[in-house]
Design a protein around this motif. Structure first.
Motif, PDB file in Angstrom:
ATOM      1  N   LEU A 158       0.824  -1.217   0.000  1.00 55.07           N
ATOM      2  CA  LEU A 158       0.000   0.000   0.000  1.00 55.07           C
ATOM      3  C   LEU A 158       0.850   1.256   0.000  1.00 55.07           C
ATOM      4  O   LEU A 158       1.781   1.388   0.774  1.00 55.07           O
ATOM      5  CB  LEU A 158      -0.851   0.024   1.269  1.00 55.07           C
ATOM      6  CG  LEU A 158      -2.155  -0.732   1.281  1.00 55.07           C
ATOM      7  CD1 LEU A 158      -2.938  -0.360   2.516  1.00 55.07           C
ATOM      8  CD2 LEU A 158      -2.954  -0.416   0.040  1.00 55.07           C
ATOM      9  N   MET A 159       0.481   2.207  -0.869  1.00 52.79           N
ATOM     10  CA  MET A 159       1.157   3.495  -0.831  1.00 52.79           C
ATOM     11  C   MET A 159       0.732   4.251   0.432  1.00 52.79           C
ATOM     12  O   MET A 159      -0.311   3.944   1.018  1.00 52.79           O
ATOM     13  CB  MET A 159       0.840   4.286  -2.086  1.00 52.79           C
ATOM     14  CG  MET A 159      -0.638   4.497  -2.333  1.00 52.79           C
ATOM     15  SD  MET A 159      -0.939   5.453  -3.818  1.00 52.79           S
ATOM     16  CE  MET A 159      -0.494   7.087  -3.264  1.00 52.79           C
ATOM     17  N   PRO A 160       1.562   5.222   0.842  1.00 50.51           N
ATOM     18  CA  PRO A 160       1.319   5.837   2.150  1.00 50.51           C
ATOM     19  C   PRO A 160      -0.114   6.363   2.345  1.00 50.51           C
ATOM     20  O   PRO A 160      -0.705   6.132   3.392  1.00 50.51           O
ATOM     21  CB  PRO A 160       2.327   6.987   2.181  1.00 50.51           C
ATOM     22  CG  PRO A 160       3.429   6.548   1.298  1.00 50.51           C
ATOM     23  CD  PRO A 160       2.797   5.718   0.225  1.00 50.51           C
ATOM     24  N   ALA A 161      -0.675   7.041   1.331  1.00 50.17           N
ATOM     25  CA  ALA A 161      -1.983   7.665   1.540  1.00 50.17           C
ATOM     26  C   ALA A 161      -3.083   6.645   1.821  1.00 50.17           C
ATOM     27  O   ALA A 161      -4.096   6.963   2.430  1.00 50.17           O
ATOM     28  CB  ALA A 161      -2.360   8.511   0.333  1.00 50.17           C
ATOM     29  N   LEU A 162      -2.890   5.393   1.370  1.00 46.69           N
ATOM     30  CA  LEU A 162      -3.943   4.387   1.537  1.00 46.69           C
ATOM     31  C   LEU A 162      -3.852   3.628   2.854  1.00 46.69           C
ATOM     32  O   LEU A 162      -4.718   2.822   3.165  1.00 46.69           O
ATOM     33  CB  LEU A 162      -3.901   3.382   0.379  1.00 46.69           C
ATOM     34  CG  LEU A 162      -4.260   3.917  -0.998  1.00 46.69           C
ATOM     35  CD1 LEU A 162      -4.188   2.803  -2.025  1.00 46.69           C
ATOM     36  CD2 LEU A 162      -5.638   4.538  -1.020  1.00 46.69           C
ATOM     37  N   GLN A 163      -2.761   3.890   3.617  1.00 48.80           N
ATOM     38  CA  GLN A 163      -2.605   3.122   4.856  1.00 48.80           C
ATOM     39  C   GLN A 163      -3.451   3.726   5.960  1.00 48.80           C
ATOM     40  O   GLN A 163      -2.984   4.519   6.771  1.00 48.80           O
ATOM     41  CB  GLN A 163      -1.141   3.113   5.281  1.00 48.80           C
ATOM     42  CG  GLN A 163      -0.247   2.360   4.335  1.00 48.80           C
ATOM     43  CD  GLN A 163       1.197   2.726   4.529  1.00 48.80           C
ATOM     44  OE1 GLN A 163       1.604   3.161   5.591  1.00 48.80           O
ATOM     45  NE2 GLN A 163       2.008   2.563   3.501  1.00 48.80           N
ATOM     46  N   SER A 164      -4.711   3.335   5.974  1.00 45.68           N
ATOM     47  CA  SER A 164      -5.601   3.882   6.983  1.00 45.68           C
ATOM     48  C   SER A 164      -6.815   2.982   7.085  1.00 45.68           C
ATOM     49  O   SER A 164      -7.215   2.366   6.105  1.00 45.68           O
ATOM     50  CB  SER A 164      -6.023   5.284   6.554  1.00 45.68           C
ATOM     51  OG  SER A 164      -7.077   5.747   7.350  1.00 45.68           O
ATOM     52  N   TRP A 180     -11.660  11.050   5.644  1.00 48.61           N
ATOM     53  CA  TRP A 180     -10.357  10.489   5.259  1.00 48.61           C
ATOM     54  C   TRP A 180      -9.509  11.523   4.515  1.00 48.61           C
ATOM     55  O   TRP A 180      -8.304  11.662   4.770  1.00 48.61           O
ATOM     56  CB  TRP A 180     -10.564   9.224   4.419  1.00 48.61           C
ATOM     57  CG  TRP A 180      -9.304   8.451   4.183  1.00 48.61           C
ATOM     58  CD1 TRP A 180      -8.115   8.629   4.841  1.00 48.61           C
ATOM     59  CD2 TRP A 180      -9.113   7.402   3.245  1.00 48.61           C
ATOM     60  NE1 TRP A 180      -7.192   7.730   4.366  1.00 48.61           N
ATOM     61  CE2 TRP A 180      -7.774   6.976   3.386  1.00 48.61           C
ATOM     62  CE3 TRP A 180      -9.924   6.772   2.306  1.00 48.61           C
ATOM     63  CZ2 TRP A 180      -7.248   5.943   2.604  1.00 48.61           C
ATOM     64  CZ3 TRP A 180      -9.394   5.746   1.546  1.00 48.61           C
ATOM     65  CH2 TRP A 180      -8.074   5.341   1.695  1.00 48.61           C
ATOM     66  N   ALA A 203      -5.783  12.536   5.421  1.00 54.81           N
ATOM     67  CA  ALA A 203      -4.658  12.166   4.559  1.00 54.81           C
ATOM     68  C   ALA A 203      -4.109  13.359   3.789  1.00 54.81           C
ATOM     69  O   ALA A 203      -2.905  13.482   3.608  1.00 54.81           O
ATOM     70  CB  ALA A 203      -5.079  11.076   3.587  1.00 54.81           C
TER      71      ALA A 203
END
Lengths: 447, 272
Positions: free
Chosen positions: B120-126, B201, B205
Motif C-alpha cells: 500500500l502506498m502511504p496515503a492508503l494506509q488507513s 479520510w 490524509a
C-alpha cells in the motif's frame, strides 16, 4: 418572494442547475495556467478565464447558486415545519369515521367488551408495541391515537439543517481557512504563519518496502514557543499533528539540490599517474597535487534531460538521472569541462585532446532530504463534521424511523362495542400493514 | 485453496446461477428459481472466502487496485441480490442483475487488470480505506439494482404487453417500488461512505475535507441526481417513468464516478 422560494419546483430547478454547473467544472480542467488554457481552447481561453469557469467552484456565480439554494432550503423547511410541529406535538386525536375510512389502512368490527374494557385492552397492546397512546372522549365515543417514531417526521428537516451547516462550513473554510506547504530540513525551525509558535523538524525518514516503493514518510516535529519545546510528535501520512487549531500534515518530501555533495573518481594512467577520490560540494573548488589540479562541480541536476533547444534541465525533482557538470583545470588551464552521469557513465563528456590522460567518473552524491509539511488552519471543519452528523442522522430518521399512526374510534352500538381503526405510515406501508393487522388480531383474540 | 481459485469458483457459480434464473424466467417453474438462488448464495459465500484470502495474503483491504475493487463490487452486488431476494422476492428482475455481477467478475478477470497484490502506498494506509470504499461500493451496488429494476420498468411500461403483465413480480408498480427501496438503502450508504467517510479520510490524509478533485465532484453529482430522485418522488409525487429515468441517470453518474473518472479525468484518486 417567500412564496417563490418556498416552491418545490424552484428547489428542483436549482438542484438541476447546480448539478449541471458542477458537471461543467469536471469537463473543463480547473485552476490551470493561462498558457495551458490558451493551448487547449485557443480563442475561447480569455472567455473561460474571465467568466470564472476555470475556477468554477470558487466563482461568484457558483457561490451565488449555493446561496440561492440555501435560501430555498431554509424557506422550504420553515414553511413546512409549523405543520409538522403541530402534527408531532399537538396532534388531533378525534377522527370521525368518515376520515378513518380515507386512511390507507382501515378496519371496522364489533366486539363483546364494554367501551372501557376495549380501551384498556387496546392501550395495553399498543404500549407493548411501543406506541404512545393519547385518548379523548365525547358523548360516549372514545377516540384513541397511538403513535410511534414521530421524530422521523423531522428526518428531512434534520438532513436539510445538516446541508446548510455543511455549506456554511464550506464558506467559512473558503473565507478563513488557510493552507501552506513548508519545506523543512532536519534541525530546521520555521515560524508558523499567524501563530505564536514555530515548528521544528527533528528527524525525517523515508521508509521503503522490500520492492523499493515508498512505505511511508515520517517526520518528528516539535512545537517551539519562546525557545521552549512544548510538544513533540512523529507524524506520517494519515496521522497528522493537531495543535491549537493548526494541523500539520506530512505532505511531501524532497532533496535540497542546490549544493549536494558529490564524489568523483579521478584517475591518470600515463605520466605522473595517480588515482584519487574527491568529495566536494557543488560550487566549491577542490585542489589536489599541490594545487596544480583544481576540480569544481559547477552544476548539478537530479534528473538530467535535454530540451528541444538542447538546453540542460531536470525532468523531475527525483534523483532518476543525476548528473554533474564538472570543470577541471591544470596549471590554470582548463583541461576538462562537461557532464558526468551517475547511472550512465558511458555518456560522460570526454575531453577531446586529453582523453587518455585524465579519466573522471561520477561515483556518488549526497543531498539533504527535506520534509514538506502542510500547515493548515480551517475553522470551517467543525461545521462540516456537525453538518455531516445531522445529514446522516436525518437520513436515518427519514428512511428508517418512519412515523406510524393508529387511530381508533370506540363506541357503543346496540349490544356491542364498535371499533373502527385506521392507520397511516408513508413510505413503509408493507411492514406497517403487518403490524396493523397483528395489533387488531391480538385485540380481537383477547375478546 | 488460493484466492484466484476461489474467485474462479464463485465466478462459475454466479454464471450457473444466472443460467438457472434465466431458465426460470422463461419456464416460470419455481424450482429453477430456488436452485438458482441457492447457487448464487454458495457463490457469494465462496467469493467472501476469496476476499478473506486476498486480505490475508496482501495484508490490506481487498480493494486497492482495479481488480480487487471490481471483485469487491461484484461481491457487494451478490450481497445486494441475496438480501433483496430474501426480503422482497425480486426473482424475475434477478437474472438481469446477476448479469451485471458477471460483467464485473469478467472485467476483474480480464488480463488487462493487474492482479498482483502490491504494498500500500502511504496515503492508503488507513482504516478509513475499509470504511470509505466498502460502504461506498455497497451503496453503488444498491444503485445498480435500482438501475436494473428501473430499466425493466421502462421496458415493461413501454411494451405494455399482456405477457409481461402476467408475471406477478414484474408488474411496473412492483419494479417502481423496488427501485425506490434500493435507492432508500443505497442513498444513505453512498452519503455515508462516499461523501462523509470520504471527507473525513481526505481531511486526515490530504489536509482538506474537500478539494474538488474529479472523483469528489462526480460523487457529489451522483448524490445530487439521487437527491433529485427522492425530492421529485417524495415531495412532488413523481413515480414510474420519470422516476425510473432519474434512477438510470443516477446509476450512470455513479458508474462514471467509479470507472470513468479514473480513465478520463486526472486527479488524486488516480491510484484506483
Amino acid at each position: 418572494m417567500i412564496k417563490f422560494f418556498s416552491s418545490i419546483k424552484i428547489s428542483i430547478f436549482l438542484l438541476i442547475v447546480i448539478t449541471l454547473a458542477t458537471t461543467l467544472g469536471t469537463l473543463i480542467p480547473q485552476g490551470r495556467s493561462v498558457e495551458a488554457y490558451t493551448e487547449k481552447y485557443g480563442d475561447w481561453a480569455p472567455f473561460l478565464i474571465k467568466s470564472g469557469i476555470t475556477r468554477l467552484y470558487q466563482s461568484p456565480l457558483y457561490l451565488f447558486l449555493l446561496v440561492l439554494f440555501s435560501i430555498n432550503i431554509i424557506v422550504c423547511s420553515l414553511t413546512r415545519i409549523k405543520k409538522k410541529i403541530t402534527q408531532a406535538f399537538k396532534p388531533q386525536i378525534m377522527t370521525e369515521e368518515k376520515k378513518l375510512e380515507t386512511l390507507s389502512l382501515k378496519k371496522s368490527f364489533t366486539c363483546p367488551q364494554s367501551v372501557p374494557q376495549a380501551e384498556k385492552r387496546l392501550k395495553e397492546i399498543l404500549s407493548s408495541k411501543g406506541y404512545k397512546v393519547q385518548g379523548q372522549s365525547t358523548q360516549g365515543r372514545l377516540f384513541l391515537l397511538g403513535r410511534k417514531r414521530f421524530l422521523g417526521l423531522f428526518g428531512s428537516d434534520i438532513v436539510h439543517l445538516g446541508i446548510l451547516i455543511v455549506i456554511l462550513g464550506g464558506f467559512i473554510s473558503g473565507a478563513a481557512g488557510f493552507r501552506e506547504n513548508v519545506a523543512l530540513a532536519a534541525e530546521e525551525t520555521k515560524s508558523v504563519p499567524g501563530a505564536d509558535f514555530s515548528l521544528k523538524l527533528n528527524r525525517f525518514e523515508t521508509l521503503y518496502y522490500k520492492d523499493g516503493s515508498v512505505k511511508d514518510w515520517k517526520s518528528t516535529l516539535s512545537i517551539i514557543k519562546n525557545n521552549k519545546n512544548i510538544l513533540t510528535k512523529t507524524i506520517e501520512v494519515n496521522h497528522p499533528l493537531s495543535f491549537k487549531g493548526f494541523v500539520f500534515y506530512q505532505s511531501g518530501y524532497g532533496w535540497n539540490w542546490r549544493n549536494p555533495e558529490v564524489e568523483l573518481a579521478l584517475e591518470r594512467k600515463t605520466e605522473n599517474a595517480f588515482s584519487q577520490s574527491i568529495r566536494t560540494r557543488v560550487g566549491e573548488k577542490k585542489s589536489i597535487k599541490e594545487k596544480e589540479i583544481e576540480i569544481e562541480p559547477v552544476y548539478f541536476v537530479p534528473d538530467f534531460v535535454l530540451t528541444k533547444e538542447n538546453k540542460v534541465t531536470t525532468r523531475s525533482l527525483e534523483p532518476n538521472n543525476p548528473a554533474v557538470y564538472v570543470r577541471i583545470s591544470e596549471k590554470r588551464e582548463i583541461v576538462f569541462s562537461g557532464w558526468l552521469f551517475l547511472k550512465y557513465p558511458e555518456f560522460n563528456t570526454r575531453s577531446p585532446q586529453r582523453d587518455s590522460v585524465l579519466s573522471l567518473e561520477f561515483k556518488d552524491f549526497k543531498a539533504e532530504p527535506y520534509s514538506v509539511i502542510q500547515i493548515a488552519r480551517d475553522p470551517g471543519v467543525p461545521f462540516i463534521w456537525a453538518g455531516c452528523f445531522f445529514v446522516m442522522s436525518g437520513l436515518f430518521l427519514a428512511f428508517y424511523f418512519i412515523p406510524r399512526q393508529l387511530r381508533f374510534l370506540i363506541q357503543q352500538e346496540d349490544q356491542h362495542t364498535r371499533v373502527s381503526a385506521g392507520g397511516t405510515a408513508k413510505k413503509a406501508k408493507d411492514s406497517f400493514k403487518g403490524e396493523f393487522d397483528s395489533i387488531l388480531q391480538s385485540f380481537r383474540r383477547s375478546g | 485453496m488460493t484466492e484466484s481459485a476461489l474467485f474462479l469458483i464463485s465466478f462459475i457459480l454466479y454464471s450457473v446461477s444466472a443460467a438457472f434464473l434465466f431458465v426460470y424466467l422463461f419456464s416460470e417453474k419455481e424450482k429453477w428459481a430456488r436452485t438458482g438462488y441457492q447457487i448464487i448464495f454458495a457463490g457469494f459465500i465462496i467469493h467472501t472466502a476469496a476476499l478473506i484470502a486476498r486480505t490475508v495474503e496482501s495484508g490490506h483491504a481487498p480493494f486497492t487496485n482495479m481488480y480487487e475493487s471490481l471483485s469487491f463490487l461484484a461481491w457487494c452486488g451478490a450481497f445486494v441480490y441475496v438480501s433483496m431476494e430474501g426480503k422482497y422476492k425480486i426473482r424475475k428482475a434477478g437474472p438481469y442483475f446477476i448479469l451485471i455481477i458477471i460483467v464485473l467478475m469478467a472485467l476483474a478477470s480480464s488480463p488487462l487488470m493487474p492482479k498482483e497484490a502490491r504494498p500500500l502506498m502511504p496515503a492508503l494506509q488507513s482504516y478509513w480505506l475499509w470504511l470509505h470504499v466498502s460502504v461506498t461500493l455497497l451503496g453503488e451496488a444498491f444503485f445498480a439494482m435500482a438501475f436494473v429494476t428501473s430499466i425493466l420498468y421502462l421496458i415493461t411500461e413501454s411494451k405494455k404487453s399482456a405477457r409481461f403483465k402476467q408475471k406477478k413480480d414484474l408488474t411496473p408498480e412492483r419494479l417502481d417500488f423496488l427501485s425506490y427501496k434500493c435507492i432508500a438503502v443505497g442513498f444513505p450508504l453512498f452519503t455515508l461512505g462516499g461523501l462523509v467517510f470520504g471527507m473525513i479520510w481526505a481531511y486526515k490524509a490530504w489536509g482538506r475535507y474537500w478539494g474538488w478533485d474529479p472523483k469528489e465532484v462526480w460523487s457529489l453529482i451522483t448524490w445530487f441526481v439521487f437527491a433529485l430522485y427522492l425530492h421529485t418522488r417524495l415531495v412532488m409525487g413523481w413515480k414510474g417513468k420519470r422516476s425510473a429515468i432519474i434512477a438510470v441517470i443516477g446509476f450512470v453518474a455513479a458508474l462514471f464516478t467509479y470507472f470513468g473518472v479514473n480513465y478520463l479525468l486526472a486527479g488524486l484518486h488516480s491510484y484506483l
